[in-house]
Design a protein around this motif. Structure first.
Motif, PDB file in Angstrom:
ATOM      1  N   VAL A 260       0.860  -1.191   0.000  1.00 23.60           N
ATOM      2  CA  VAL A 260       0.000   0.000   0.000  1.00 23.60           C
ATOM      3  C   VAL A 260       0.898   1.243   0.000  1.00 23.60           C
ATOM      4  CG1 VAL A 260      -1.988  -1.114   1.081  1.00 23.60           C
ATOM      5  CG2 VAL A 260      -0.231  -0.078   2.521  1.00 23.60           C
ATOM      6  N   PRO A 261       0.397   2.354  -0.512  1.00 27.10           N
ATOM      7  CA  PRO A 261       1.239   3.552  -0.637  1.00 27.10           C
ATOM      8  C   PRO A 261       1.433   4.311   0.681  1.00 27.10           C
ATOM      9  CG  PRO A 261      -0.938   4.005  -1.503  1.00 27.10           C
ATOM     10  CD  PRO A 261      -0.923   2.550  -1.114  1.00 27.10           C
ATOM     11  N   VAL A 262       2.143   3.681   1.604  1.00 27.06           N
ATOM     12  CA  VAL A 262       2.490   4.314   2.883  1.00 27.06           C
ATOM     13  C   VAL A 262       3.944   3.968   3.190  1.00 27.06           C
ATOM     14  CG1 VAL A 262       0.109   4.197   3.768  1.00 27.06           C
ATOM     15  CG2 VAL A 262       1.723   2.357   4.300  1.00 27.06           C
ATOM     16  N   LYS A 263       4.496   4.627   4.197  1.00 28.50           N
ATOM     17  CA  LYS A 263       5.853   4.304   4.648  1.00 28.50           C
ATOM     18  C   LYS A 263       5.797   3.053   5.512  1.00 28.50           C
ATOM     19  CE  LYS A 263       6.986   9.161   4.904  1.00 28.50           C
ATOM     20  NZ  LYS A 263       6.986  10.278   5.836  1.00 28.50           N
ATOM     21  N   ALA A 264       6.855   2.257   5.487  1.00 27.34           N
ATOM     22  CA  ALA A 264       6.906   1.037   6.297  1.00 27.34           C
ATOM     23  C   ALA A 264       6.680   1.344   7.767  1.00 27.34           C
ATOM     24  CB  ALA A 264       8.239   0.322   6.086  1.00 27.34           C
ATOM     25  N   GLY A 265       7.257   2.438   8.247  1.00 28.27           N
ATOM     26  CA  GLY A 265       7.116   2.817   9.654  1.00 28.27           C
ATOM     27  C   GLY A 265       5.701   3.159  10.061  1.00 28.27           C
ATOM     28  N   ASP A 266       4.826   3.470   9.087  1.00 25.33           N
ATOM     29  CA  ASP A 266       3.426   3.766   9.410  1.00 25.33           C
ATOM     30  C   ASP A 266       2.735   2.571  10.058  1.00 25.33           C
ATOM     31  OD1 ASP A 266       3.732   6.314   8.387  1.00 25.33           O
ATOM     32  OD2 ASP A 266       2.651   5.907   6.516  1.00 25.33           O
ATOM     33  N   PHE A 267       3.255   1.382   9.795  1.00 22.86           N
ATOM     34  CA  PHE A 267       2.676   0.176  10.394  1.00 22.86           C
ATOM     35  C   PHE A 267       2.765   0.226  11.921  1.00 22.86           C
ATOM     36  CE2 PHE A 267       3.043  -4.461  11.465  1.00 22.86           C
ATOM     37  CZ  PHE A 267       1.718  -4.779  11.196  1.00 22.86           C
ATOM     38  N   ALA A 268       3.707   0.974  12.461  1.00 24.66           N
ATOM     39  CA  ALA A 268       3.875   1.079  13.912  1.00 24.66           C
ATOM     40  C   ALA A 268       2.839   2.003  14.548  1.00 24.66           C
ATOM     41  CB  ALA A 268       5.287   1.568  14.248  1.00 24.66           C
ATOM     42  N   ASN A 269       2.093   2.742  13.742  1.00 23.50           N
ATOM     43  CA  ASN A 269       1.103   3.689  14.246  1.00 23.50           C
ATOM     44  C   ASN A 269      -0.215   2.966  14.517  1.00 23.50           C
ATOM     45  OD1 ASN A 269      -1.034   5.637  14.344  1.00 23.50           O
ATOM     46  ND2 ASN A 269       0.315   7.134  13.378  1.00 23.50           N
ATOM     47  N   GLU A 270      -0.520   2.767  15.792  1.00 23.84           N
ATOM     48  CA  GLU A 270      -1.718   2.011  16.186  1.00 23.84           C
ATOM     49  C   GLU A 270      -2.998   2.625  15.632  1.00 23.84           C
ATOM     50  OE1 GLU A 270      -3.822   0.211  20.234  1.00 23.84           O
ATOM     51  OE2 GLU A 270      -2.030   1.464  20.405  1.00 23.84           O
TER      52      GLU A 270
ATOM     53  N   LEU B 156      -3.379   4.395  12.897  1.00 26.40           N
ATOM     54  CA  LEU B 156      -3.469   4.105  11.469  1.00 26.40           C
ATOM     55  C   LEU B 156      -3.910   2.667  11.229  1.00 26.40           C
ATOM     56  CD1 LEU B 156      -0.445   5.803   9.648  1.00 26.40           C
ATOM     57  CD2 LEU B 156      -2.888   6.199   9.287  1.00 26.40           C
ATOM     58  N   ARG B 157      -3.353   1.735  12.009  1.00 23.54           N
ATOM     59  CA  ARG B 157      -3.764   0.332  11.856  1.00 23.54           C
ATOM     60  C   ARG B 157      -5.249   0.179  12.120  1.00 23.54           C
ATOM     61  NH1 ARG B 157       0.659  -0.698  15.028  1.00 23.54           N
ATOM     62  NH2 ARG B 157      -0.664  -1.567  16.663  1.00 23.54           N
ATOM     63  N   GLU B 158      -5.737   0.815  13.173  1.00 28.31           N
ATOM     64  CA  GLU B 158      -7.174   0.755  13.489  1.00 28.31           C
ATOM     65  C   GLU B 158      -8.002   1.341  12.352  1.00 28.31           C
ATOM     66  OE1 GLU B 158      -7.761   2.612  17.311  1.00 28.31           O
ATOM     67  OE2 GLU B 158      -6.496   1.126  18.318  1.00 28.31           O
ATOM     68  N   GLN B 159      -7.532   2.439  11.766  1.00 27.93           N
ATOM     69  CA  GLN B 159      -8.219   3.064  10.639  1.00 27.93           C
ATOM     70  C   GLN B 159      -8.248   2.119   9.438  1.00 27.93           C
ATOM     71  OE1 GLN B 159      -6.478   6.828   9.559  1.00 27.93           O
ATOM     72  NE2 GLN B 159      -7.711   7.030   7.725  1.00 27.93           N
TER      73      GLN B 159
ATOM     74  N   MET C 242      -8.837  -4.223   6.478  1.00 24.61           N
ATOM     75  CA  MET C 242      -7.503  -4.810   6.349  1.00 24.61           C
ATOM     76  C   MET C 242      -7.292  -5.878   7.411  1.00 24.61           C
ATOM     77  SD  MET C 242      -3.752  -2.937   6.383  1.00 24.61           S
ATOM     78  CE  MET C 242      -3.886  -2.091   4.821  1.00 24.61           C
ATOM     79  N   VAL C 243      -6.749  -6.997   7.002  1.00 21.04           N
ATOM     80  CA  VAL C 243      -6.401  -8.088   7.914  1.00 21.04           C
ATOM     81  C   VAL C 243      -4.878  -8.206   8.012  1.00 21.04           C
ATOM     82  CG1 VAL C 243      -6.557 -10.587   8.310  1.00 21.04           C
ATOM     83  CG2 VAL C 243      -8.523  -9.332   7.401  1.00 21.04           C
TER      84      VAL C 243
ATOM     85  N   TYR D  48      -3.582  -6.997  13.469  1.00 22.37           N
ATOM     86  CA  TYR D  48      -4.087  -7.172  14.835  1.00 22.37           C
ATOM     87  C   TYR D  48      -3.653  -8.559  15.297  1.00 22.37           C
ATOM     88  CZ  TYR D  48      -7.569  -9.932  12.378  1.00 22.37           C
ATOM     89  OH  TYR D  48      -8.171 -10.865  11.573  1.00 22.37           O
ATOM     90  N   HIS D  49      -3.723  -8.787  16.588  1.00 26.35           N
ATOM     91  CA  HIS D  49      -3.416 -10.117  17.111  1.00 26.35           C
ATOM     92  C   HIS D  49      -4.693 -10.942  17.082  1.00 26.35           C
ATOM     93  CE1 HIS D  49      -0.089  -8.010  19.562  1.00 26.35           C
ATOM     94  NE2 HIS D  49       0.436  -8.514  18.459  1.00 26.35           N
ATOM     95  N   PRO D  50      -4.679 -12.097  16.415  1.00 23.72           N
ATOM     96  CA  PRO D  50      -5.882 -12.937  16.377  1.00 23.72           C
ATOM     97  C   PRO D  50      -6.351 -13.345  17.775  1.00 23.72           C
ATOM     98  CG  PRO D  50      -4.285 -13.673  14.755  1.00 23.72           C
ATOM     99  CD  PRO D  50      -3.606 -12.638  15.603  1.00 23.72           C
ATOM    100  N   ARG D  51      -5.410 -13.519  18.679  1.00 25.71           N
ATOM    101  CA  ARG D  51      -5.647 -13.767  20.108  1.00 25.71           C
ATOM    102  C   ARG D  51      -4.549 -13.008  20.835  1.00 25.71           C
ATOM    103  NH1 ARG D  51      -6.018 -17.797  23.139  1.00 25.71           N
ATOM    104  NH2 ARG D  51      -4.121 -18.890  22.575  1.00 25.71           N
TER     105      ARG D  51
END
Length: 168
Positions: A68-78, A80-83, A90-91, A110-113
């Motif tokens: 996806v067109p974002v920076k790799a570090g954006d994955f660390a932003n909780e 953004l992940r929720e959004q 997104m899974v 997200y953590h499945p458990r």
């Protein structure tokens, strides 16, 4: 096979960087005893900011980029992940190698458990000569049932058979 060499490089690099993660998907199924081909690497990374940044640092250093067109570090932003989960359903957050675009690394958003429970229950194994921890049989069964895809039915039957055998 080039994909196996890349998976090996990734797993070794994650281990050296002390990233907390579990292997899931087809690679985990191989570790659990079911021989099957897979072309991607599915990971459950502990979603704590410093751990994620270690993970994305390894991926970037190895030449992987987000699909996806974002920076790799954006994955660390909780937030953004929720959004991404809410707005895009997104899974997994996917990384690919621009030199080999079909080589994909999928990371759960997200953590499945609860991660601590999954990690403790995880199956220790070796793949490509590297010690790793895969999601447990029960956690894999939980994830496969939740996904509910027709292609997961063979895996579900295999995992159920392992559980029946363990209960005997």
């Amino acid at each position: 096979m080039a994909v196996q060499i890349s998976f090996q490089k990734i797993l070794v690099s994650l281990s050296k960087a002390k990233v907390r993660y579990l292997v899931a998907g087809g690679v985990a199924m191989n570790i659990l005893g079911m021989e099957r081909a897979t072309y991607d690497l599915d990971l459950i990374v502990f979603l704590e900011r410093s751990n994620i940044l270690k993970f994305t640092g390894v991926m970037t250093k190895l030449g992987y980029r987000p699909k996806v067109p974002v920076k790799a570090g954006d994955f660390a932003n909780e937030k953004l992940r929720e959004q991404w989960i809410q707005e895009k359903n997104m899974v997994v957050f996917s990384f690919f190698d621009p030199k080999s675009p079909f080589e994909v690394i999928d990371v759960f958003v997200y953590h499945p458990r609860p991660f601590a429970e999954m990690y403790k229950a995880g199956k220790k194994g070796k793949i490509f000569g590297q010690k790793i921890r895969a999601a447990s049989v029960k956690d894999m069964l939980f994830m496969k049932r939740k996904a509910g895809r027709p292609k997961d039915q063979v895996d579900i039957r295999f995992l159920e058979a392992i559980i029946r055998k363990q209960e005997d």
